[in-house]
Design a protein around this motif. Structure first.
Motif, PDB file in Angstrom:
ATOM      1  N   ILE A 124     116.966  47.512 106.165  1.00 43.99           N
ATOM      2  CA  ILE A 124     117.521  48.828 105.873  1.00 43.99           C
ATOM      3  C   ILE A 124     118.137  48.840 104.472  1.00 43.99           C
ATOM      4  O   ILE A 124     118.002  49.820 103.732  1.00 43.99           O
ATOM      5  CB  ILE A 124     118.559  49.217 106.949  1.00 43.99           C
ATOM      6  CG1 ILE A 124     117.853  49.441 108.292  1.00 43.99           C
ATOM      7  CG2 ILE A 124     119.327  50.471 106.539  1.00 43.99           C
ATOM      8  CD1 ILE A 124     118.789  49.739 109.439  1.00 43.99           C
ATOM      9  N   CYS A 125     118.797  47.748 104.097  1.00 42.60           N
ATOM     10  CA  CYS A 125     119.325  47.636 102.733  1.00 42.60           C
ATOM     11  C   CYS A 125     118.195  47.698 101.708  1.00 42.60           C
ATOM     12  O   CYS A 125     118.323  48.339 100.661  1.00 42.60           O
ATOM     13  CB  CYS A 125     120.112  46.342 102.575  1.00 42.60           C
ATOM     14  SG  CYS A 125     121.666  46.275 103.480  1.00 42.60           S
ATOM     15  N   LYS A 126     117.097  47.022 102.000  1.00 40.88           N
ATOM     16  CA  LYS A 126     115.960  47.010 101.067  1.00 40.88           C
ATOM     17  C   LYS A 126     115.329  48.397 100.938  1.00 40.88           C
ATOM     18  O   LYS A 126     114.897  48.797  99.856  1.00 40.88           O
ATOM     19  CB  LYS A 126     114.902  46.014 101.557  1.00 40.88           C
ATOM     20  CG  LYS A 126     113.678  45.912 100.653  1.00 40.88           C
ATOM     21  CD  LYS A 126     112.601  45.046 101.269  1.00 40.88           C
ATOM     22  CE  LYS A 126     111.815  45.805 102.320  1.00 40.88           C
ATOM     23  NZ  LYS A 126     110.898  46.807 101.695  1.00 40.88           N
ATOM     24  N   SER A 127     115.312  49.136 102.038  1.00 39.85           N
ATOM     25  CA  SER A 127     114.646  50.435 102.054  1.00 39.85           C
ATOM     26  C   SER A 127     115.534  51.568 101.561  1.00 39.85           C
ATOM     27  O   SER A 127     115.094  52.716 101.522  1.00 39.85           O
ATOM     28  CB  SER A 127     114.169  50.755 103.477  1.00 39.85           C
ATOM     29  OG  SER A 127     113.353  49.719 103.987  1.00 39.85           O
ATOM     30  N   PHE A 128     116.773  51.247 101.211  1.00 38.16           N
ATOM     31  CA  PHE A 128     117.718  52.289 100.806  1.00 38.16           C
ATOM     32  C   PHE A 128     117.248  52.979  99.532  1.00 38.16           C
ATOM     33  O   PHE A 128     116.872  52.330  98.561  1.00 38.16           O
ATOM     34  CB  PHE A 128     119.094  51.673 100.597  1.00 38.16           C
ATOM     35  CG  PHE A 128     120.170  52.686 100.385  1.00 38.16           C
ATOM     36  CD1 PHE A 128     120.815  53.259 101.461  1.00 38.16           C
ATOM     37  CD2 PHE A 128     120.545  53.058  99.104  1.00 38.16           C
ATOM     38  CE1 PHE A 128     121.816  54.190 101.263  1.00 38.16           C
ATOM     39  CE2 PHE A 128     121.544  53.984  98.901  1.00 38.16           C
ATOM     40  CZ  PHE A 128     122.182  54.553  99.980  1.00 38.16           C
ATOM     41  N   SER A 135     118.215  55.577 104.043  1.00 35.72           N
ATOM     42  CA  SER A 135     117.016  54.774 104.281  1.00 35.72           C
ATOM     43  C   SER A 135     116.196  55.463 105.354  1.00 35.72           C
ATOM     44  O   SER A 135     116.724  55.805 106.423  1.00 35.72           O
ATOM     45  CB  SER A 135     117.400  53.358 104.722  1.00 35.72           C
ATOM     46  OG  SER A 135     116.248  52.625 105.100  1.00 35.72           O
ATOM     47  N   TRP A 136     114.944  55.675 105.090  1.00 36.42           N
ATOM     48  CA  TRP A 136     114.083  56.335 106.055  1.00 36.42           C
ATOM     49  C   TRP A 136     112.869  55.450 106.349  1.00 36.42           C
ATOM     50  O   TRP A 136     112.093  55.126 105.463  1.00 36.42           O
ATOM     51  CB  TRP A 136     113.591  57.686 105.553  1.00 36.42           C
ATOM     52  CG  TRP A 136     112.630  58.328 106.514  1.00 36.42           C
ATOM     53  CD1 TRP A 136     112.943  59.119 107.561  1.00 36.42           C
ATOM     54  CD2 TRP A 136     111.200  58.201 106.521  1.00 36.42           C
ATOM     55  NE1 TRP A 136     111.806  59.499 108.238  1.00 36.42           N
ATOM     56  CE2 TRP A 136     110.716  58.941 107.615  1.00 36.42           C
ATOM     57  CE3 TRP A 136     110.283  57.511 105.720  1.00 36.42           C
ATOM     58  CZ2 TRP A 136     109.367  59.034 107.921  1.00 36.42           C
ATOM     59  CZ3 TRP A 136     108.936  57.598 106.029  1.00 36.42           C
ATOM     60  CH2 TRP A 136     108.485  58.353 107.119  1.00 36.42           C
ATOM     61  N   ARG A 170     119.520  61.889 112.892  1.00 37.23           N
ATOM     62  CA  ARG A 170     118.210  62.393 113.296  1.00 37.23           C
ATOM     63  C   ARG A 170     117.934  63.722 112.609  1.00 37.23           C
ATOM     64  O   ARG A 170     118.757  64.633 112.629  1.00 37.23           O
ATOM     65  CB  ARG A 170     118.149  62.557 114.816  1.00 37.23           C
ATOM     66  CG  ARG A 170     118.418  61.263 115.587  1.00 37.23           C
ATOM     67  CD  ARG A 170     118.330  61.497 117.089  1.00 37.23           C
ATOM     68  NE  ARG A 170     116.978  61.819 117.500  1.00 37.23           N
ATOM     69  CZ  ARG A 170     116.641  62.210 118.740  1.00 37.23           C
ATOM     70  NH1 ARG A 170     117.581  62.357 119.658  1.00 37.23           N
ATOM     71  NH2 ARG A 170     115.399  62.474 119.042  1.00 37.23           N
ATOM     72  N   ARG A 171     116.766  63.830 112.017  1.00 40.87           N
ATOM     73  CA  ARG A 171     116.383  65.050 111.309  1.00 40.87           C
ATOM     74  C   ARG A 171     115.424  65.882 112.151  1.00 40.87           C
ATOM     75  O   ARG A 171     114.544  65.341 112.826  1.00 40.87           O
ATOM     76  CB  ARG A 171     115.727  64.687 109.977  1.00 40.87           C
ATOM     77  CG  ARG A 171     116.636  63.868 109.060  1.00 40.87           C
ATOM     78  CD  ARG A 171     117.842  64.669 108.617  1.00 40.87           C
ATOM     79  NE  ARG A 171     118.754  63.848 107.832  1.00 40.87           N
ATOM     80  CZ  ARG A 171     118.671  63.688 106.522  1.00 40.87           C
ATOM     81  NH1 ARG A 171     117.701  64.267 105.851  1.00 40.87           N
ATOM     82  NH2 ARG A 171     119.557  62.943 105.878  1.00 40.87           N
ATOM     83  N   LYS A 172     115.595  67.202 112.062  1.00 39.21           N
ATOM     84  CA  LYS A 172     114.742  68.115 112.817  1.00 39.21           C
ATOM     85  C   LYS A 172     113.540  68.540 111.990  1.00 39.21           C
ATOM     86  O   LYS A 172     113.566  68.532 110.767  1.00 39.21           O
ATOM     87  CB  LYS A 172     115.544  69.346 113.247  1.00 39.21           C
ATOM     88  CG  LYS A 172     116.659  69.048 114.223  1.00 39.21           C
ATOM     89  CD  LYS A 172     117.383  70.313 114.625  1.00 39.21           C
ATOM     90  CE  LYS A 172     118.484  70.007 115.630  1.00 39.21           C
ATOM     91  NZ  LYS A 172     119.200  71.240 116.046  1.00 39.21           N
ATOM     92  N   ASN A 183     114.285  59.553 111.599  1.00 42.65           N
ATOM     93  CA  ASN A 183     115.573  58.867 111.654  1.00 42.65           C
ATOM     94  C   ASN A 183     115.949  58.445 110.240  1.00 42.65           C
ATOM     95  O   ASN A 183     115.161  57.793 109.553  1.00 42.65           O
ATOM     96  CB  ASN A 183     115.511  57.633 112.552  1.00 42.65           C
ATOM     97  CG  ASN A 183     115.471  58.000 114.021  1.00 42.65           C
ATOM     98  OD1 ASN A 183     115.969  59.042 114.428  1.00 42.65           O
ATOM     99  ND2 ASN A 183     114.895  57.133 114.829  1.00 42.65           N
ATOM    100  N   HIS A 184     117.143  58.807 109.803  1.00 39.28           N
ATOM    101  CA  HIS A 184     117.644  58.387 108.506  1.00 39.28           C
ATOM    102  C   HIS A 184     118.864  57.504 108.729  1.00 39.28           C
ATOM    103  O   HIS A 184     119.705  57.802 109.574  1.00 39.28           O
ATOM    104  CB  HIS A 184     118.008  59.606 107.645  1.00 39.28           C
ATOM    105  CG  HIS A 184     116.820  60.359 107.156  1.00 39.28           C
ATOM    106  ND1 HIS A 184     116.469  60.420 105.824  1.00 39.28           N
ATOM    107  CD2 HIS A 184     115.872  61.071 107.822  1.00 39.28           C
ATOM    108  CE1 HIS A 184     115.376  61.142 105.688  1.00 39.28           C
ATOM    109  NE2 HIS A 184     115.003  61.562 106.882  1.00 39.28           N
TER     110      HIS A 184
END
Length: 244
Positions: A124-128, A135-136, A170-172, A183-184
């Motif tokens: 998650i840190c890498k994908s930030f 991070s998504w 959670r995004r709609k 999910n973010h």
């Protein structure tokens, strides 16, 4: 706050959760022997086990041998004390280059997580994203890049959220507001200091920066406990990645 810089290539060389956890911890240690090629660290295997969430010291020895076979760690010959006992282990760590792609990790997470939790947290840190400030990645994407099962990832993310190391939003869907699609993940950083001088200033800064998403960040970016003179101020990860 002490941050370490790690290479994104850690997830592209086929390391499992235990190997990744121990290798990341060894990379976080200061160089005790600058004269050697690479970063040489002096650390007990019992300390590595405690910091990486491993129960047995024998497991550390096996993982070190595996990292040595992959050319990431070179065990240096141990010295012998006057009483005949062997000295502390010395490892020469071959750090991956961080010139082109890297990410930052708070050093304090070592000692809190077991290997599978550490692997997901590092991912998650890498994908930030510095543009989106989050991070998504879908569960399937994380499973593909980490080699873990989807069910294990869902369980691990819930554990990290319960430990207040990350927050999940959670995004709609734009077409149907009743359907959740993404999910973010937001990283949470803890700063020790006086509440009145530090936390209020940080809260004001984030409120000014995030006026358009104030309702979302109200529950994510700030959570303070003012019962004591010095406490922990929990803030978002903007400050963490800019100063790391």
């Amino acid at each position: 706050m002490s941050n370490i810089k790690l290479s994104n290539k850690m997830f592209a060389i086929g390391l499992n959760a235990k190997e990744l956890s121990i290798y990341a911890y060894l990379c976080s240690l200061p160089n005790d022997y600058p004269m050697l090629d690479g970063a040489a660290v002096k650390v007990k295997q019992a300390t590595i086990a405690q910091k990486c969430g491993l129960k047995a010291v024998q497991t550390v020895a096996k993982v070190i041998d595996s990292l040595a076979a992959k050319g990431l760690v070179v065990p240096v010959k141990r010295s012998t004390k006057a009483n005949g006992y062997k000295g502390t282990y010395i490892y020469e760590v071959k750090k991956l280059p961080t010139t082109d792609s890297f990410f930052f990790v708070d050093r304090s997470v070592f000692g809190q997580l077991v290997p599978r939790q550490m692997m997901i947290y590092l991912f998650i840190c890498k994908s930030f994203s510095l543009k989106l400030w989050d991070s998504w990645n879908s569960y399937n994407d994380i499973a593909e890049q980490t080699g873990m099962k989807r069910e294990t990832i869902i369980e691990t993310i819930a554990e990290l959220e319960k430990m207040k190391l990350i927050r999940k939003s959670r995004r709609k869907s734009k077409d149907n507001k009743r359907v959740f699609v993404d999910n973010h993940y937001f990283l949470i950083v803890y700063i020790t200091g006086k509440i009145r001088k530090h936390c209020k200033k940080i809260a004001r800064m984030y409120c000014e920066y995030n006026r358009t998403v104030q309702l979302l960040y109200k529950s994510i970016l700030l959570n303070c406990n003012s019962n004591t003179k010095k406490s922990i101020c929990q803030v978002g990860s903007n400050n963490f990645f800019e100063t790391g």
